[in-house]
Scaffold this active site. Sequence first.
Site, PDB file in Angstrom:
ATOM      1  N   TYR A 150       0.792  -1.082   0.056  1.00  0.00           N
ATOM      2  CA  TYR A 150      -0.008   0.061   0.013  1.00  0.00           C
ATOM      3  C   TYR A 150       1.027   1.262  -0.021  1.00  0.00           C
ATOM      4  O   TYR A 150       1.843   1.287   0.764  1.00  0.00           O
ATOM      5  CB  TYR A 150      -0.943  -0.058   1.392  1.00  0.00           C
ATOM      6  CG  TYR A 150      -2.129  -0.118   0.795  1.00  0.00           C
ATOM      7  CD1 TYR A 150      -2.761   0.733   0.158  1.00  0.00           C
ATOM      8  CD2 TYR A 150      -3.073  -1.248   1.241  1.00  0.00           C
ATOM      9  CE1 TYR A 150      -4.375   0.807  -0.023  1.00  0.00           C
ATOM     10  CE2 TYR A 150      -4.318  -1.449   0.914  1.00  0.00           C
ATOM     11  CZ  TYR A 150      -5.135  -0.377   0.290  1.00  0.00           C
ATOM     12  OH  TYR A 150      -6.425  -0.420  -0.009  1.00  0.00           O
ATOM     13  N   GLU A 163      -0.342   4.709  -0.452  1.00  0.00           N
ATOM     14  CA  GLU A 163      -0.899   6.395  -0.653  1.00  0.00           C
ATOM     15  C   GLU A 163      -0.122   7.147  -0.772  1.00  0.00           C
ATOM     16  O   GLU A 163       0.947   7.454   0.267  1.00  0.00           O
ATOM     17  CB  GLU A 163      -2.078   6.459   0.448  1.00  0.00           C
ATOM     18  CG  GLU A 163      -3.301   5.911   0.075  1.00  0.00           C
ATOM     19  CD  GLU A 163      -3.638   4.898   0.937  1.00  0.00           C
ATOM     20  OE1 GLU A 163      -2.497   3.978   1.531  1.00  0.00           O
ATOM     21  OE2 GLU A 163      -4.756   4.401   1.138  1.00  0.00           O
ATOM     22  N   ASP A 213      -8.124  12.982 -24.627  1.00  0.00           N
ATOM     23  CA  ASP A 213      -8.173  11.489 -24.122  1.00  0.00           C
ATOM     24  C   ASP A 213      -7.623  10.906 -25.217  1.00  0.00           C
ATOM     25  O   ASP A 213      -8.346  10.578 -26.364  1.00  0.00           O
ATOM     26  CB  ASP A 213      -9.493  11.393 -23.734  1.00  0.00           C
ATOM     27  CG  ASP A 213      -9.777   9.713 -23.507  1.00  0.00           C
ATOM     28  OD1 ASP A 213      -8.687   9.101 -23.424  1.00  0.00           O
ATOM     29  OD2 ASP A 213     -10.825   9.468 -22.952  1.00  0.00           O
ATOM     30  N   THR A 220      -5.467   5.615 -21.201  1.00  0.00           N
ATOM     31  CA  THR A 220      -5.300   4.121 -20.661  1.00  0.00           C
ATOM     32  C   THR A 220      -3.699   3.799 -21.097  1.00  0.00           C
ATOM     33  O   THR A 220      -3.304   4.340 -21.855  1.00  0.00           O
ATOM     34  CB  THR A 220      -6.273   3.087 -21.139  1.00  0.00           C
ATOM     35  OG1 THR A 220      -6.352   3.377 -22.681  1.00  0.00           O
ATOM     36  CG2 THR A 220      -7.695   3.630 -20.566  1.00  0.00           C
ATOM     37  N   LYS A 272      -4.229  -0.130 -24.348  1.00  0.00           N
ATOM     38  CA  LYS A 272      -4.813  -0.258 -25.929  1.00  0.00           C
ATOM     39  C   LYS A 272      -3.494  -0.396 -26.668  1.00  0.00           C
ATOM     40  O   LYS A 272      -2.713  -1.358 -26.694  1.00  0.00           O
ATOM     41  CB  LYS A 272      -5.912   0.827 -25.931  1.00  0.00           C
ATOM     42  CG  LYS A 272      -6.978   0.738 -24.952  1.00  0.00           C
ATOM     43  CD  LYS A 272      -7.853   1.907 -25.444  1.00  0.00           C
ATOM     44  CE  LYS A 272      -9.263   1.937 -24.616  1.00  0.00           C
ATOM     45  NZ  LYS A 272      -9.188   2.571 -23.606  1.00  0.00           N
ATOM     46  N   ARG A 292      -3.429  -2.989 -17.649  1.00  0.00           N
ATOM     47  CA  ARG A 292      -4.647  -2.399 -17.444  1.00  0.00           C
ATOM     48  C   ARG A 292      -4.401  -1.228 -16.417  1.00  0.00           C
ATOM     49  O   ARG A 292      -4.220  -1.413 -15.345  1.00  0.00           O
ATOM     50  CB  ARG A 292      -5.664  -3.290 -16.885  1.00  0.00           C
ATOM     51  CG  ARG A 292      -6.147  -4.420 -17.750  1.00  0.00           C
ATOM     52  CD  ARG A 292      -6.700  -3.755 -19.097  1.00  0.00           C
ATOM     53  NE  ARG A 292      -8.038  -3.150 -18.855  1.00  0.00           N
ATOM     54  CZ  ARG A 292      -9.178  -3.662 -19.290  1.00  0.00           C
ATOM     55  NH1 ARG A 292      -9.212  -4.621 -20.310  1.00  0.00           N
ATOM     56  NH2 ARG A 292     -10.243  -2.863 -19.343  1.00  0.00           N
TER      57      ARG A 292
HETATM   58  N1  DSN Z   1     -14.676   0.735 -23.882  1.00  0.00           N
HETATM   59  C1  DSN Z   1     -13.191   1.188 -24.322  1.00  0.00           C
HETATM   60  C2  DSN Z   1     -13.439   0.949 -25.823  1.00  0.00           C
HETATM   61  O1  DSN Z   1     -13.484  -0.349 -26.233  1.00  0.00           O
HETATM   62  O2  DSN Z   1     -12.935   1.664 -26.671  1.00  0.00           O
HETATM   63  C3  DSN Z   1     -13.288   2.322 -24.137  1.00  0.00           C
HETATM   64  O3  DSN Z   1     -13.223   2.672 -22.914  1.00  0.00           O
END
Ligand code: DSN
Length: 417
Positions: A51, A53, A197, A223, A226, A232
């Site tokens: 942990y 924080e 974003d 994120t 991707k 993740r």
């Molecule tokens: N749900 C994701 C996507 O598939 O684009 C984006 O958050």
Amino acid sequence: MNALQATDPEIHALICQEEERQSDKIRLIASENYVSNSVMQATGSVLTNKYSEGYPGKRYYEGQQIIDQVESVAIARVKAVFAAEHVNVQPYSGSPANIATYLAFLQPGDTILGMALPHGGHLTHGAPVSISGRYFRAESYSVDPESKRLDYDQVRKRALECRPRLLVAGHSAHPRILDFAKFRQIADEVGAIFMVDMAHFSGLVAGGAHPSPVPYADVVTTTTHKSLRGPRGAMILCRDQYAAAIDKAVFPGLQGGPHDHTTAAIAVAMKEAASDAFKDYAHQVVKNARTLAKTLLDKGFNLVTGGTDNHLLLVDLSATGLSSKKVAKALDRAGIVLNYNTIPFDTRKPTDPGGIRMGACAVTSRGFKEKDMVFVGDIIAAVIARLDDEAFLAKTAAHVKEYCRQFPAPGLGHLLA
Ligand code: DSN
């Protein structure tokens, strides 16, 4: 027998089945990828036991000698890859990263302006069902009815009408590159904070296959799982002047302790993203998406905007009268995994909308090249022509599985090693 198999054969068996699925099918979900063994190992490490924080050097619990170094390395690598002034690697995922950004700059009821969800935006860009649309006054801009691309005069007009405190650019289903300089001008004209974003295309930015929003935006969220091919998780990049506001919004504003195992895996992914191999990967993703687009166009499919500049494409099925849900499910049975998706000006319901979305990030990670994308496009077209022919779908799935054997997917087999 490994530990998981011994103590929990049920979950072990399910994970093995998921490994097989990821190995045997052609995964075209535009937001998915395959991480490397190294990213997988960092994710599954002892760092999950800690942990922490706070931030490096400013923690609320002791025992941070190692964690502080891990987080500092992750931050330094992200800064180097994206030429960012300040980086926060603690957001649990993309949606919390966006909400933390709103928390940093907005009061409840303030106006945000983002791309409408059915036009390619994201839930957290102000959709009515999301907290972003409920706690803030959410306004949206749309794509042009003809070109399905952004018309920046329209975006400017909307901004002048609603005077947002924060302007959002970015998308989860738009196949074209955005003009960040134009967005910046609009934000300046109305005195808005400009947030991008880049979750979908951050890997392409890292690899030099897509313009970077970082020089233009006040804040950039992404994120990490991707196109960036990390664990993740998510991160927020911002100008130095906003560092304290962003850090405070992430912790203690929105979250508790960071996921240190994810932080380590982000660091690993960033080392990979800085490599020449990753540059090749990012450019190959774009070439592969374009080849798939051309293959489908040649077969008479209608693509939103007529093609793609990035990793994804959106097929407009509205003229065919087919149910996109039925198409997506039949393709899954044939070994091709994608999602049904709304298209701009969709007249169908979101649970069975007018299009299907596909992306090239995951298949490119397993080594697919242009010729393989032609194979994928041919299969998609063949399946859509024979949606109810279960024997054909099963035969195609076996063919796909055989084809995939040539392309061992990274990261698989880690659990069983
Ligand atoms: N749900 C994701 C996507 O598939 O684009 C984006 O958050």
